[in-house]
Write an enzyme that holds these catalytic residues in place. Structure first.
Site, mmCIF file in Angstrom:
data_model
loop_
_atom_site.group_PDB
_atom_site.id
_atom_site.type_symbol
_atom_site.label_atom_id
_atom_site.label_comp_id
_atom_site.label_asym_id
_atom_site.label_seq_id
_atom_site.Cartn_x
_atom_site.Cartn_y
_atom_site.Cartn_z
ATOM 1 N N ASP A 1 57.816 44.998 -35.509
ATOM 2 C CA ASP A 1 56.622 45.836 -35.465
ATOM 3 C C ASP A 1 55.882 45.655 -34.138
ATOM 4 O O ASP A 1 56.222 44.794 -33.332
ATOM 5 C CB ASP A 1 55.710 45.461 -36.642
ATOM 6 C CG ASP A 1 54.860 46.617 -37.123
ATOM 7 O OD1 ASP A 1 54.733 47.616 -36.392
ATOM 8 O OD2 ASP A 1 54.316 46.522 -38.242
ATOM 9 N N ASP B 1 52.394 55.507 -39.952
ATOM 10 C CA ASP B 1 52.725 55.015 -41.290
ATOM 11 C C ASP B 1 52.659 56.148 -42.303
ATOM 12 O O ASP B 1 51.655 56.871 -42.387
ATOM 13 C CB ASP B 1 51.766 53.905 -41.708
ATOM 14 C CG ASP B 1 52.028 52.611 -40.961
ATOM 15 O OD1 ASP B 1 52.981 52.560 -40.165
ATOM 16 O OD2 ASP B 1 51.278 51.643 -41.169
#
Length: 610
Positions: free
Chosen positions: A153, A217
């Site tokens: 990430d 997201d």
């Protein structure tokens, strides 16, 4: 089941299911499996993952190809000093009292594989221990534990060039997994450029990892699913077989999505060759949602050997007003060509855009060590960096060694990233501001502050050191850490540098080669509700998704022109939801599709005589 089975017995079962069923996943196709984030967020634990794995086996999901059980953020502790093991990653007490090896072995014993989450910052998005400057140690630790898949990430540091820091982890994984033939999947998240104009400048993604996120997201909402699908479509030119755009995890079984919306979600992800990573609580998944996830005909589209992403081809409104991309009328799907070069004059003759996949000769460097110190030289040892009144690259000369020797300060980072210091004044460091390669006072990492709006989490820091960091990657490139990421920051944007163009130290020569970006995606109005998506499959077949994003049921037609088939082509059409045949019109196929639903077809060429 008993989780304390003998380790040798577990190792013997790594490549088979609990009942002896072989694991058939291929590392070169989009991965299929589970991630904890969408439903459980930071509440993940080892017992939960084992329950999920049990359910994958009992429900038949594993046998459909869903074999990766991945923990997302939440498994790590906040520090690296537990138990006297300085510098190592540690599971949080909430996650497990055991070791990563214990969990990996148990998942392998069930005929499945294990994936893990790390972040390319000083902390994860959930404020757990980050991997920035610990890449090689952490890669070795997860390889030692038998981890098969890494999601990397982008939190905890927002200002170091994506190409630089993701290439470091690529090199770290290559070293750590050398004896294993490599990790199955390396997935990363280029947060800096979600939905930004820099997409053409991100053609390096396929040379660094196997998967990369193409949007923000995802949420279990119709608008979010469409937004991620359309963002992923823009990235199509950057994908290639074996390297895929990731539209984010599946929301099937989450929230208030209707069955029609779940069907559309799954059909689009399969067509786009996006990873099929389930994000719900499969232990309580309704049978209708499970049936969608187990549709083998659509899974075959996702896992097709050709590996080319399907794309949006045409759209129209309910009145029949239609837009198609005429440039595709006689062309096959866009796939990246061999990158050409154009010339572009940048600020310094010794800094230029990085080449991707392989390093150009003028971008290959090495550190030469001898009794007198360390010199930075070209790969052929003919050119050396010289620090004098000005910073330049000159012919290596033993008589000028004092000007060609640098101190490499790698104690605060790792073996791939360093501050390059003047040997006569160790407080003076090499830096690049977009215009000049020069020496300036060395800085320490203090961070320029945080910005919750741009990073969505207050732990996202802006490095104060990026101008002085140089990354030596496995290609021999010295890439610069800074980027012109467009977000609030204390230092002004650098001139001459576009947003997120990776820059490397070069041996000089004026204008530097700049990789040609891939062709732009088609300009189709995504607000039109009746959409035709299509992509090629092996054997000359074509997958088609007829998507109705609007609120009314309506017929949707896909012409051969829309989907790239020659006029007059004879095909058979299979409904991928029902397994039944579909009637074909004259150079077209038409089906009535309900609101927020999707028809999915496989068109297979037939001979004129059949």
């Amino acid at each position: 089941m008993n989780r304390s089975t003998n380790a040798l017995f577990l190792a013997a079962l790594v490549t088979t299911g609990a009942s002896g069923t072989p694991v058939t996943t291929s590392p070169r196709r989009p991965p299929m499996g589970f991630s904890s984030w969408n439903h459980f967020h930071m509440g993940v634990s080892a017992p939960l993952l084992l329950q999920v794995a049990d359910t994958f086996v009992s429900s038949g999901l594993r046998d459909c190809g869903y074999v990766y059980i991945n923990t997302d953020d939440g498994w790590l502790d906040k520090n690296r000093t537990l138990g006297g093991q300085e510098g190592r990653l540690h599971p949080s007490s909430q996650f497990s009292n055991g070791t990563l090896q214990d969990l990996t072995s148990s998942i392998h014993a069930m005929g499945m594989k294990f994936g893990i989450y790390l972040a390319a910052g000083e902390s994860t998005c959930g404020n757990r221990a980050g991997t920035l400057y610990h890449e090689f140690d952490d890669a070795h630790q997860i390889a030692e534990a038998g981890v098969d898949y890494l999601k990397y990430d982008d939190c905890g540091e927002a200002n170091i060039q994506s190409y630089a820091k993701y290439h470091v982890m690529k090199d770290a994984l290559a070293a750590a997994y050398a004896s294993k033939g490599g990790i199955d999947y390396y997935s990363f998240e280029p947060f800096q450029v979600y939905n930004r104009v820099a997409i053409p400048e991100m053609s390096w993604t396929a040379t660094v990892g196997d998967l990369w996120r193409s949007g923000g997201d995802i949420r279990a909402e119709w608008k979010s699913i469409l937004g991620n699908a359309h963002a992923n479509d823009k990235w199509a030119p950057n994908a290639r077989p074996g390297h895929y755009n990731d539209a984010d995890m599946l929301e099937i079984g989450n929230g208030q999505l209707t069955l029609a919306e779940q069907r559309s979600h799954f059909a689009l992800w399969c067509l786009m060759k996006s990873p099929l990573i389930i994000g719900c609580d499969v232990r309580s998944l309704p049978a209708e949602s499970l049936d969608i996830l187990k549709n083998k005909r659509l899974i075959e589209v996702n896992q097709d050997d050709l590996g080319i992403q399907g794309t949006l081809r045409a759209a129209q409104d309910y009145n029949g007003a239609k837009y198609i991309d005429s440039s595709r009328e006689t062309k096959k799907d866009i796939s990246p060509s061999s990158p050409g070069v154009t010339t572009s004059t940048r600020g310094s003759p010794f800094v230029g855009p990085c080449t991707f996949g392989t390093a150009a000769l003028n971008q290959q460097w090495q550190f030469l060590h001898d009794a007198n110190g360390t010199r930075l030289s070209s790969a052929d040892a003919k050119s050396c960096l010289s620090i004098g009144a000005t910073v330049s690259v000159v012919l290596c000369d033993t008589n000028s060694r004092a000007l060609q020797t640098q101190y490499l300060d790698i104690g605060r980072a790792n073996v791939t990233v360093s501050q390059i210091r003047d040997p006569r004044n160790s407080s003076s460091c090499l830096a690049y501001d977009g215009s000049t390669l020069h020496m300036e006072d060395c800085r320490s990492e203090t961070g320029d502050g945080t910005n919750a709006e741009d990073c969505w989490s207050s732990n996202c820091r802006f490095s104060s050191l990026s101008d002085q960091l140089f990354y030596l990657n496995g290609l021999g490139q010295l890439s610069l850490a800074f980027t012109n990421f467009q977000a609030p920051r204390t230092d002004p944007p650098r001139p001459n540098i576009s947003v997120n163009v990776p820059m490397c130290l070069v041996t000089g020569g004026g204008s530097q080669p700049l990789p040609t970006p891939p062709p732009p995606p088609p300009s189709i109005n995504t607000s039109l509700p009746l959409q035709v998506w299509a992509g090629p499959l092996s054997g000359g077949a074509v997958a088609v998704v007829l998507l109705n994003t609007g609120n009314n049921s309506a017929p949707i037609s896909a012409t051969w022109t829309d989907i790239g088939l020659p006029k007059g082509s004879r095909v058979t059409a299979l409904n991928l939801w029902t397994g039944t045949s579909v009637k074909i019109g004259e150079d077209s196929v038409t089906l009535t599709v309900g609101s927020h639903d999707a028809a999915a077809l496989r068109l297979t060429p037939t001979s004129r005589d059949s």
